[in-house]
Scaffold this motif. Sequence first.
Motif, PDB file in Angstrom:
ATOM      1  N   MET A 154      10.846  -2.566   5.710  1.00  0.00           N
ATOM      2  CA  MET A 154      11.210  -3.835   6.339  1.00  0.00           C
ATOM      3  C   MET A 154      11.820  -3.617   7.725  1.00  0.00           C
ATOM      4  N   VAL A 155      12.655  -2.586   7.841  1.00  0.00           N
ATOM      5  CA  VAL A 155      13.308  -2.363   9.137  1.00  0.00           C
ATOM      6  C   VAL A 155      12.407  -1.575  10.081  1.00  0.00           C
TER       7      VAL A 155
ATOM      8  N   GLN B 254       0.835  -1.205   0.000  1.00  0.00           N
ATOM      9  CA  GLN B 254       0.000   0.000   0.000  1.00  0.00           C
ATOM     10  C   GLN B 254       0.870   1.255   0.000  1.00  0.00           C
ATOM     11  N   VAL B 255       1.889   1.232   0.845  1.00  0.00           N
ATOM     12  CA  VAL B 255       2.756   2.408   0.960  1.00  0.00           C
ATOM     13  C   VAL B 255       3.465   2.677  -0.365  1.00  0.00           C
ATOM     14  N   ILE B 256       4.001   1.613  -0.955  1.00  0.00           N
ATOM     15  CA  ILE B 256       4.782   1.816  -2.183  1.00  0.00           C
ATOM     16  C   ILE B 256       3.878   2.244  -3.332  1.00  0.00           C
TER      17      ILE B 256
ATOM     18  N   LYS C 282       3.693   9.507   2.786  1.00  0.00           N
ATOM     19  CA  LYS C 282       4.126  10.916   2.864  1.00  0.00           C
ATOM     20  C   LYS C 282       5.518  11.013   3.485  1.00  0.00           C
ATOM     21  N   HIS C 283       5.712  10.207   4.527  1.00  0.00           N
ATOM     22  CA  HIS C 283       7.025  10.196   5.182  1.00  0.00           C
ATOM     23  C   HIS C 283       8.124   9.817   4.188  1.00  0.00           C
ATOM     24  N   TYR C 284       7.935   8.714   3.456  1.00  0.00           N
ATOM     25  CA  TYR C 284       9.013   8.292   2.557  1.00  0.00           C
ATOM     26  C   TYR C 284       9.205   9.276   1.406  1.00  0.00           C
TER      27      TYR C 284
ATOM     28  N   GLN D 162      14.569   0.829  -2.237  1.00  0.00           N
ATOM     29  CA  GLN D 162      15.081   1.472  -1.026  1.00  0.00           C
ATOM     30  C   GLN D 162      13.948   1.659  -0.008  1.00  0.00           C
ATOM     31  N   ILE D 163      12.785   2.046  -0.511  1.00  0.00           N
ATOM     32  CA  ILE D 163      11.669   2.283   0.397  1.00  0.00           C
ATOM     33  C   ILE D 163      11.189   0.965   1.007  1.00  0.00           C
TER      34      ILE D 163
END
Lengths: 481, 481
Positions: free
Chosen positions: B338-339, B61-63, B90-92, B332-333
């Motif tokens: 993941m972390v 969803q984020v990506i 938004k953060h990424y 990268q995102i």
Amino acid sequence: MAPKPLDYESLNENVKKVAYAVRGELYLRASELQKEGKKIIFTNVGNPHALGQKPLTFPRQVIALCQAPFLLDDPNVGLLFPADAIDRAKHYLSLTSGGLGAYSDSRGLPGIRKEIAEFIGRRDGYPSDPELIYLTDGASKGVMQILNTIIRNENDGILVPVPQYPLYSATISLYGGSLVPYYLEEEANWGLDINHIRQSVAAARMKGICVRALVIINPGNPTGQCLSEANLRELLKFCFRENIVLLADEVYQQNIYQDERPFISARKILLDMGPPISTEVQLVSFHTVSKGYWGECGQRGGYFEMTNLPAKTVDEIYKVASVSLSPNVPGQIFLGLMVNPPKPGDISYLRFAAESNAILESLKRRAHIMTDGFNSCRNVVCNFTEGAMYSFPQIRLPPKAIEAAKRAGKAPDVFYCLKLVEATGISTVPGSGFGQKEGVFHLRTTILPAEEEMPAIMDSFKKFNDEFMEQYEDYRGYSRM
Amino acid sequence: MAPKPLDYESLNENVKKVAYAVRGELYLRASELQKEGKKIIFTNVGNPHALGQKPLTFPRQVIALCQAPFLLDDPNVGLLFPADAIDRAKHYLSLTSGGLGAYSDSRGLPGIRKEIAEFIGRRDGYPSDPELIYLTDGASKGVMQILNTIIRNENDGILVPVPQYPLYSATISLYGGSLVPYYLEEEANWGLDINHIRQSVAAARMKGICVRALVIINPGNPTGQCLSEANLRELLKFCFRENIVLLADEVYQQNIYQDERPFISARKILLDMGPPISTEVQLVSFHTVSKGYWGECGQRGGYFEMTNLPAKTVDEIYKVASVSLSPNVPGQIFLGLMVNPPKPGDISYLRFAAESNAILESLKRRAHIMTDGFNSCRNVVCNFTEGAMYSFPQIRLPPKAIEAAKRAGKAPDVFYCLKLVEATGISTVPGSGFGQKEGVFHLRTTILPAEEEMPAIMDSFKKFNDEFMEQYEDYRGYSRM
């Protein structure tokens, strides 16, 4: 105590020899200044989105749906996505085996390679074989793989234009080959003179170099010229006679800002020429989603196409590609979208066409603003950017400036570009990073800053330059007349 | 006529020497059979989504939102995306300069490198420096870059476990170094015996090899073992004494299927040991989004972290990374996600945790089904898969089978695996692709086929194997007792 294996003195010497100016001293200084709070205009690298270019809507809709395939089953999907983007996402997902999270074949998804082959066929008028098209994480990775396949030792020479994009010089260093330079003619609008290439080859052979490949960058980076059909024919004849592979960097093929010299692919001319040339000359051509008007640099989607390479070599290239498993799958889908954009009649066509034209037309205007701006400056001359996305003005540095640079321990063009970024925030790359004739100085900028900011940037450049010239000029002559 | 530069006989010999069995003869044969209409179960490569594993919802969803940032302004966005995915996107995006279409810094986005450093700090109990973390297009590309930095010529030796993941042997060939094998002990659950490493180093030095690096794969690929803390301490002491860099391939650190030997990073043990070892031993550690329970192989997101490398070396690695501009930004995102997965209390936490646990628990059950299945077969013995995603059973081939393989011009394990894929569609990799002791034979499968299909697959394997053994067994003895 003995140095450790990853101490500087123990490293692979070829790694140390690599030079890469696009992100070199100037970039590092600009990054420092940015940290200190200065506004920096990064024109060091062709990175359109970083300078405000918005992504094209349709390909991003498709890729978003491919990343979130569960949205395709959501009854609300039509509220956020047009039907043709939904269809296209389903199409690309059907080409994968497991969606974007699965490794593809190491050469890329067969279905995407087929779409690229069809695009090449339409472009050149000759069918293309998907089995000879390999996808990569950006075009640079493909160039690096092919050069690694060709270079055996330091006696293997690669002909590279000067000025050149430093990917070539860096990679040749990394893999331990020899760069054989051939100069482009600034006075002839950065044209390529086959006699210079011939002389370069002869000189290299005198030194025991086996010249194995010739790189062309068309449209040119950093020089912006488009090669003529006559030029390409001469080059291919030369490659045939001299048994040299042609590496055609054609990543700017969509970025053309004039009508007299449209882009023509090396492959089309090769096949036009007929046997024996069309069946004998080995050619590898490169393309990408990073350039063109898409400018999707961060997605890292590229491909290369091989012509007249024997099957055993194609297999070796496949084998080495397999070691890093597969290129990123979203980047592969961007390639599919680039070669197969919305067509007239599609729901998204008008929007896509409007967005595309706006970008290309603006790039064309910016190419003019920049060239005209440079040519209005004292001691600056600049060829028009026929294609690609760079301007490469010659800066005629007065002897006093050259002396001042020497005292500062800098190359004269580095000295000028450092002063420029410190005074104006404009981050460029000195010509020495690309190669230039002895005693002649340049810088490279992209034409990518936002169009509305361009006049102010050029004013700021002119103010800096003319003051710099004022300060160092002594009326006894320039670095070159 | 002279061979052309890209004819097989003219290629870089190191390219020709590369062997990569994971996509080698068996894979090609399986692909052929698939084209002919046979159902193939591809267990040759750790590619979970290709075998039906669904992607985790939240990161996708984020990506998707990062790829289509215009959705963030759409009033309907909340109908398709939860609020925490919107916030995270938004953060990424705020960490990029120009979204996913812009090249990042060649080392990766600073903000993502910071999130990874925080993850490492939490994992190991020692802070990590983002400046020493470089992002790559998958972990393989990082391994290749580091080996290219270390290997100067054919006298530079790299210690590699046998059996090993062939990325290492292939890359050492490609860059012209020497592989120095050390054997893992099948009888001791694929444990690592430091005395064997010592003997390997001594033997290599007798041949004039300078041993510069030691590769560990923890958890093991193809062998599945987890290294104990005692083992890691011994290794680090050995590296210190012998001036050897440790390369720690830890891409399976999330894939652990037992409690006795949890994953412990080489970095944690190194820092636990205190000076001089903790300040002197050079270590590079690798991780990825391709493995773990995410299995996002197609996204190509990886990183490496450098410990005790001098700044000048770190700069050289940066310079070479710059030549190919930047790793893909979506990958990268994924690393950032993941972390930094959803936390208890977040809207998406319960769903994310349920999806994650379901995958990990199922992998654990599949590891058991597979090991038990192999051990129920005639002449097959198999260690339990403690971690990673592979099973590496030993196949005790009767002398008649070995003779039949010889007549067919195949290595005995290749012969067996070809018969297996032809009879059952199960596509494995012969043990010889990873290395094994003389006269001992294995195959590697992943534990990734869908859990509900696993019993049928193991039945089909058992039927094939037991018939094969029946056919070739002559009661005079096996290949190895």
